[in-house]
Design a protein around this motif. Structure first.
Motif, PDB file in Angstrom:
ATOM      1  N   GLU A  84      88.068  19.494 121.844  1.00 49.95           N
ATOM      2  CA  GLU A  84      88.930  19.982 122.925  1.00 49.95           C
ATOM      3  C   GLU A  84      89.454  21.393 122.649  1.00 49.95           C
ATOM      4  OE1 GLU A  84      89.032  16.921 121.709  1.00 49.95           O
ATOM      5  OE2 GLU A  84      88.160  15.982 123.494  1.00 49.95           O
ATOM      6  N   ASN A  85      89.528  21.758 121.381  1.00 46.43           N
ATOM      7  CA  ASN A  85      89.985  23.101 121.004  1.00 46.43           C
ATOM      8  C   ASN A  85      88.819  23.977 120.569  1.00 46.43           C
ATOM      9  OD1 ASN A  85      92.584  22.030 121.301  1.00 46.43           O
ATOM     10  ND2 ASN A  85      92.661  21.440 119.138  1.00 46.43           N
ATOM     11  N   ALA A  86      87.654  23.774 121.146  1.00 43.52           N
ATOM     12  CA  ALA A  86      86.441  24.482 120.719  1.00 43.52           C
ATOM     13  C   ALA A  86      86.240  24.286 119.214  1.00 43.52           C
ATOM     14  CB  ALA A  86      86.486  25.969 121.080  1.00 43.52           C
ATOM     15  N   PHE A  87      86.520  23.058 118.790  1.00 46.83           N
ATOM     16  CA  PHE A  87      86.329  22.660 117.390  1.00 46.83           C
ATOM     17  C   PHE A  87      87.258  23.399 116.422  1.00 46.83           C
ATOM     18  CE2 PHE A  87      82.469  21.427 119.598  1.00 46.83           C
ATOM     19  CZ  PHE A  87      82.300  20.118 119.169  1.00 46.83           C
ATOM     20  N   THR A  88      88.485  23.668 116.890  1.00 47.63           N
ATOM     21  CA  THR A  88      89.523  24.131 115.966  1.00 47.63           C
ATOM     22  C   THR A  88      90.667  23.122 116.054  1.00 47.63           C
ATOM     23  OG1 THR A  88      90.654  25.510 117.594  1.00 47.63           O
ATOM     24  CG2 THR A  88      88.872  26.535 116.325  1.00 47.63           C
ATOM     25  N   ARG A 264      85.115  38.677 109.134  1.00 40.46           N
ATOM     26  CA  ARG A 264      84.101  38.700 110.182  1.00 40.46           C
ATOM     27  C   ARG A 264      84.783  38.797 111.538  1.00 40.46           C
ATOM     28  NH1 ARG A 264      80.854  33.330 110.993  1.00 40.46           N
ATOM     29  NH2 ARG A 264      82.757  32.931 112.148  1.00 40.46           N
ATOM     30  N   VAL A 265      84.285  39.676 112.374  1.00 42.69           N
ATOM     31  CA  VAL A 265      84.820  39.782 113.737  1.00 42.69           C
ATOM     32  C   VAL A 265      84.640  38.425 114.412  1.00 42.69           C
ATOM     33  CG1 VAL A 265      84.501  40.889 115.980  1.00 42.69           C
ATOM     34  CG2 VAL A 265      84.263  42.240 113.877  1.00 42.69           C
ATOM     35  N   PRO A 266      85.731  37.787 114.859  1.00 40.15           N
ATOM     36  CA  PRO A 266      85.559  36.461 115.453  1.00 40.15           C
ATOM     37  C   PRO A 266      85.010  36.550 116.883  1.00 40.15           C
ATOM     38  CG  PRO A 266      87.878  37.064 115.443  1.00 40.15           C
ATOM     39  CD  PRO A 266      87.138  38.200 114.788  1.00 40.15           C
ATOM     40  N   ILE A 271      88.139  31.480 123.402  1.00 40.41           N
ATOM     41  CA  ILE A 271      89.286  31.966 122.628  1.00 40.41           C
ATOM     42  C   ILE A 271      90.605  31.365 123.154  1.00 40.41           C
ATOM     43  CG2 ILE A 271      89.696  34.070 124.008  1.00 40.41           C
ATOM     44  CD1 ILE A 271      89.669  34.071 120.190  1.00 40.41           C
ATOM     45  N   GLU A 272      90.604  31.009 124.449  1.00 40.21           N
ATOM     46  CA  GLU A 272      91.790  30.384 125.051  1.00 40.21           C
ATOM     47  C   GLU A 272      92.191  29.116 124.296  1.00 40.21           C
ATOM     48  OE1 GLU A 272      91.044  29.169 129.093  1.00 40.21           O
ATOM     49  OE2 GLU A 272      93.095  28.480 129.424  1.00 40.21           O
ATOM     50  N   LEU A 324      93.413  41.792 130.315  1.00 39.88           N
ATOM     51  CA  LEU A 324      92.516  41.436 129.204  1.00 39.88           C
ATOM     52  C   LEU A 324      92.539  39.929 128.940  1.00 39.88           C
ATOM     53  CD1 LEU A 324      92.774  44.056 126.292  1.00 39.88           C
ATOM     54  CD2 LEU A 324      90.705  43.279 127.471  1.00 39.88           C
ATOM     55  N   ILE A 325      93.746  39.379 128.956  1.00 40.18           N
ATOM     56  CA  ILE A 325      93.863  37.930 128.713  1.00 40.18           C
ATOM     57  C   ILE A 325      93.183  37.154 129.837  1.00 40.18           C
ATOM     58  CG2 ILE A 325      95.514  36.010 128.585  1.00 40.18           C
ATOM     59  CD1 ILE A 325      97.389  38.037 127.060  1.00 40.18           C
ATOM     60  N   ALA A 326      93.347  37.650 131.082  1.00 41.67           N
ATOM     61  CA  ALA A 326      92.670  36.996 132.206  1.00 41.67           C
ATOM     62  C   ALA A 326      91.166  37.035 132.013  1.00 41.67           C
ATOM     63  CB  ALA A 326      93.064  37.677 133.520  1.00 41.67           C
ATOM     64  N   PHE A 327      90.663  38.181 131.549  1.00 41.65           N
ATOM     65  CA  PHE A 327      89.220  38.270 131.300  1.00 41.65           C
ATOM     66  C   PHE A 327      88.799  37.319 130.173  1.00 41.65           C
ATOM     67  CE2 PHE A 327      85.871  39.952 128.505  1.00 41.65           C
ATOM     68  CZ  PHE A 327      84.792  39.690 129.330  1.00 41.65           C
ATOM     69  N   MET A 328      89.574  37.316 129.075  1.00 40.59           N
ATOM     70  CA  MET A 328      89.195  36.463 127.946  1.00 40.59           C
ATOM     71  C   MET A 328      89.129  34.991 128.356  1.00 40.59           C
ATOM     72  SD  MET A 328      90.767  38.108 124.451  1.00 40.59           S
ATOM     73  CE  MET A 328      92.313  38.812 124.979  1.00 40.59           C
ATOM     74  N   LYS A 329      89.983  34.626 129.315  1.00 39.51           N
ATOM     75  CA  LYS A 329      89.953  33.220 129.769  1.00 39.51           C
ATOM     76  C   LYS A 329      88.705  32.898 130.577  1.00 39.51           C
ATOM     77  CE  LYS A 329      94.861  32.221 129.421  1.00 39.51           C
ATOM     78  NZ  LYS A 329      96.131  31.943 130.122  1.00 39.51           N
ATOM     79  N   THR A 330      88.011  33.937 131.070  1.00 40.87           N
ATOM     80  CA  THR A 330      86.742  33.653 131.763  1.00 40.87           C
ATOM     81  C   THR A 330      85.660  33.253 130.757  1.00 40.87           C
ATOM     82  OG1 THR A 330      85.742  35.884 131.699  1.00 40.87           O
ATOM     83  CG2 THR A 330      87.300  35.418 133.498  1.00 40.87           C
ATOM     84  N   LEU A 331      85.958  33.399 129.463  1.00 35.79           N
ATOM     85  CA  LEU A 331      85.005  32.993 128.424  1.00 35.79           C
ATOM     86  C   LEU A 331      85.188  31.534 128.027  1.00 35.79           C
ATOM     87  CD1 LEU A 331      85.247  36.231 126.261  1.00 35.79           C
ATOM     88  CD2 LEU A 331      83.329  35.547 127.702  1.00 35.79           C
ATOM     89  N   SER A 332      86.090  30.843 128.746  1.00 32.90           N
ATOM     90  CA  SER A 332      86.321  29.424 128.468  1.00 32.90           C
ATOM     91  C   SER A 332      85.232  28.583 129.107  1.00 32.90           C
ATOM     92  CB  SER A 332      87.696  29.003 129.003  1.00 32.90           C
ATOM     93  OG  SER A 332      88.702  29.734 128.339  1.00 32.90           O
ATOM     94  N   ASP A 333      84.640  27.726 128.301  1.00 34.77           N
ATOM     95  CA  ASP A 333      83.546  26.856 128.751  1.00 34.77           C
ATOM     96  C   ASP A 333      84.104  25.434 128.837  1.00 34.77           C
ATOM     97  OD1 ASP A 333      81.255  25.284 128.962  1.00 34.77           O
ATOM     98  OD2 ASP A 333      80.084  26.535 127.596  1.00 34.77           O
ATOM     99  N   THR A 334      84.566  25.075 130.041  1.00 35.56           N
ATOM    100  CA  THR A 334      85.284  23.804 130.163  1.00 35.56           C
ATOM    101  C   THR A 334      84.391  22.605 129.875  1.00 35.56           C
ATOM    102  OG1 THR A 334      84.848  23.920 132.529  1.00 35.56           O
ATOM    103  CG2 THR A 334      87.029  24.611 131.794  1.00 35.56           C
TER     104      THR A 334
END
Lengths: 339, 288
Positions: A84-88, A264-266, A271-272, A324-334
């Motif tokens: 659920e946390n992208a494996f974190t 390493r650049v994550p 990232i959300e 930027l945060i709005a854009f980063m949230k578009t990288l969320s793969d529900t």
């Protein structure tokens, strides 16, 4: 000679008989097609030696969530790598058995098939070499691979799966490492809104997301590049330092002074879901990270040139941060995180 | 004919002699003991905690007084060199039979007995401080005994994150206010030959001349090896000053737990492999 041939045939027949016996119980265990998303880099060169199979992945997933991997049977891989946390795990630093606190922030597990380096310091180049580390580390599972095998070897469900995955029921360290890696190779995230916009699948950015994407390309994409959103380089970007003597960043592995406290650049994918941020969870939110870049990072001799040449900061207005945060949230793969 | 008889007797006697000495050496292999004496210069180290009055104190070339509470290192890849230059490897591919943790707190560990060493006269000993990269994989299945010995709670000779063994582990105190020091070394090599590789190889091959030949045969010799830990800070390669700065050049030198700043300690302890192939080690005596 005439006599020998029939004799040989009988022997051959016998041999083929026993072969046939094996084949009768041999299981169809097809390789899983590696669907490489458009624009993704080539897989890690070691993947071809351990191509994910149907049952290899199934076995790896089962092992991944088996708490018997830890000395006191309380912690599995999935205790810290929560889907659920992208494996974190939502914690600043990983927490192992008896509440022991690890050195670093739990990294996400996604698109590992395409990575050349694993872990914050790139200590591993081949994913099959990684599972042993948490098993034996005092602050994680504090066990040993033979202890793990001892606990699971009389479990009938494992005997069946090892047989399906590898042809016989033998449980070996290599098979454990390989199947866990296969499971991880199967975890590909490429179905976020960003991907759908890019693939023109009928979605489009909001005005804020589009502005955020622009700023991202100007101010972030030189490191968070490629479709993985990391160039997989190691950089000291002046984040608050982990003073634990076991931490030296990439220099921990290379011994090279210029790699000191470089990480390493994550990836920015999902990232959300992976707060807190930084190698030991220095930042609770994405906003906190962006504020830090805006206010200025720590000086260091080996501070990344991008910061060194730009006043040790990435100036951002509040509006830019929000976009930027709005854009980063578009990288969320529900679908990937099953939320 | 008389002459012939003489020769015959002489020859027979000679044969008898040869077979006698053969009997002593030929069928016989014997033990050979490596006895390690861990010192500061010529004084055997006594371990002690921060306030210990009995611990052996040493002063480095840079003027820093220090003493140890823990001192361990791994030896492996032992080879004996005969008078004619030929090498006799001792279980070099088997850590269970050919590697050991030398632990100053465990007297028994200071004498490492090599068994079934072929009878010969040996002039030189070679061994590794640490473990070669190809064997340094924490393979519990292949080398269960060494894995257990190194991983024991009172030994802790593993770098879990690097999937390898610690090669040296020194804990102690320095300066008059007894600040903690903790020096660990180990290899971080990753990758396959021909492809991308990374990391530091902290294994060091040691070559030591014997003071007199060790004659394995009817007797089981003992080689006394001194490991002079004065060299750790005041070595042939580097003179080290412990300082707790946070810059990348003086990063945590009293607390070396990573490859960063590690190599200067490695080179002092085990040599640099080129112009120093003995590091802190020397042979002080051979008892035949």
């Amino acid at each position: 000679m005439k006599k020998i041939i029939p004799l040989l045939s009988v022997v051959l027949l016998l041999i083929s008989c026993s072969n046939t016996d094996d084949e009768m119980i041999a299981i169809d265990n097809p390789e899983i097609a590696l669907n490489i998303p458009t624009g993704f880099p080539e897989p890690n060169e070691f993947v071809r030696f351990n191509k994910p199979t149907k049952y290899g992945v199934e076995l790896g997933e089962k092992l991944f969530s088996d708490k018997r991997f830890s000395a006191d049977n309380t912690i599995s891989c999935s205790s810290c790598h929560i889907q659920e946390n992208a494996f974190t795990d939502g914690k600043a630093q990983g927490i192992g058995i008896e509440g022991r606190i690890g050195l670093r922030n739990t990294p996400s597990i996604q698109n590992l098939m395409f990575m050349k380096f694993y872990n914050w310091d790139g200590s591993k180049l081949q994913l099959e070499n990684q599972p042993l580390v948490p098993i034996i580390t005092h602050e994680e599972m504090d066990s040993s691979i033979l202890d793990v095998i001892g606990k699971i070897q009389n479990d009938a469900s494992y005997a069946d799966l090892f047989k399906k995955a590898f042809g016989d029921a033998a449980i070996t360290p290599e098979r454990i490492y390989k199947s866990i890696a296969q499971f991880e190779y199967s975890l590909v995230s490429a179905n976020s809104k960003y991907d759908k916009v890019k693939r023109k699948e009928g979605e489009s950015f909001t005005a804020g997301e589009a502005k955020g994407f622009e700023i991202f390309q100007q101010k972030c994409a030189s490191c968070h590049s490629t479709e993985l959103f990391t160039d997989q380089s190691f950089r000291n970007i002046g984040f608050p330092l982990n003073t634990n003597s076991n931490e030296a960043g990439r220099a921990r592995v290379t011994g090279i002074t210029a790699d000191y406290m470089s990480f390493r650049v994550p990836t920015l994918r999902n990232i959300e879901y992976t707060a807190p941020y930084g190698s030991f969870g220095q930042f609770p939110t994405l906003k906190a990270v962006l504020d830090y870049f805006d206010n200025g990072v720590l000086e260091a001799e080996n501070l990344d040139p991008i910061f060194k040449n730009n006043g040790s900061s990435i100036p951002l207005t509040e509006e830019e941060k929000n976009n930027l945060i709005a854009f980063m949230k578009t990288l969320s793969d529900t679908a990937f995180v099953k939320q | 004919m008389q002459n012939f008889k003489k020769y015959f007797i002489a020859a027979t006697a000679a044969f008898a002699f040869v077979s006698c000495s053969n009997d002593d050496q030929n069928a016989v292999s014997n033990n050979l003991t490596l006895e390690f004496n861990n010192t500061f210069k010529n004084t055997t180290i006594v371990l002690g905690d921060a306030a210990s009055a009995s611990a052996t104190a040493n002063t480095s070339a840079a003027g820093q007084v220090h003493h140890f509470s823990e001192l361990k290192y791994v030896i492996s890849n032992i080879r004996l060199v005969k008078e004619d230059g030929s090498e006799v490897p001792y279980n070099v591919n088997d850590l269970d039979k050919g590697a050991a943790v030398i632990d100053q707190s465990k007297t028994a560990s200071l004498s490492y007995v090599l068994t079934n060493v072929p009878s010969a006269s040996y002039k030189l000993i070679k061994f590794g401080l640490g473990i070669k990269p190809e064997q340094n994989t924490l393979d519990q299945v292949r080398f269960p005994k060494f894995y257990a010995a190194a991983g024991a709670n009172d030994t802790q000779m593993m770098w879990e994150w690097g999937s390898g063994y610690r090669f040296t582990k020194v804990e102690g105190f320095y300066d008059t206010d007894n600040k903690a020091m903790s020096i660990h070394t180990g290899s971080t090599v990753e990758g396959t030959a021909g492809a991308y590789t990374q990391g530091v190889n902290a294994y060091r091959d040691i070559t030591l001349n014997l003071t007199t030949n060790a004659v394995v045969g009817s007797s089981a010799p003992k080689i006394k090896i001194k490991a002079d830990f004065d060299k750790m800070l005041s070595g042939k390669i580097n003179t080290i000053t412990l300082s707790t700065g946070t810059g990348m050049n003086d990063n945590a030198t009293p607390n070396v737990h990573t490859a960063a700043q590690m190599v200067k300690f490695v080179d002092n302890l085990g040599g640099n492999g080129t112009n120093d192939i003995s590091g802190m080690f020397s042979v002080t005596a051979v008892e035949n």
